[in-house]
Design a protein around this motif. Structure first.
Motif: not given
Length: 59
Positions: A31-33, A9, A24-29
């Motif tokens: 566009w995650e699903h 990381e 690193e920037r956390a994934d999500g938001g």
């Protein structure tokens, strides 16, 4: 000489770099699903098609 281990990381240090390692920037938001958005668009398309189908049958 071996290279020291750097956690996944973090950014490994580079010769001449002016910044330190950063997480690193956390994934999500939103566009995650994307299945939610695809289902919403599909539902709108089906409702639009049903509207015109019912108008055609109602003639």
């Amino acid at each position: 000489m071996s290279v020291p281990f750097v956690p996944p990381e973090e950014t490994p240090p580079v010769e001449g770099s002016t910044s330190s390692a950063h997480p690193e920037r956390a994934d999500g938001g939103v566009w995650e699903h994307p299945v939610f958005w695809v289902a919403l668009i599909g539902l709108g398309a089906v409702l639009g098609a049903l509207f015109f189908l019912f108008r055609l049958v109602g003639l």
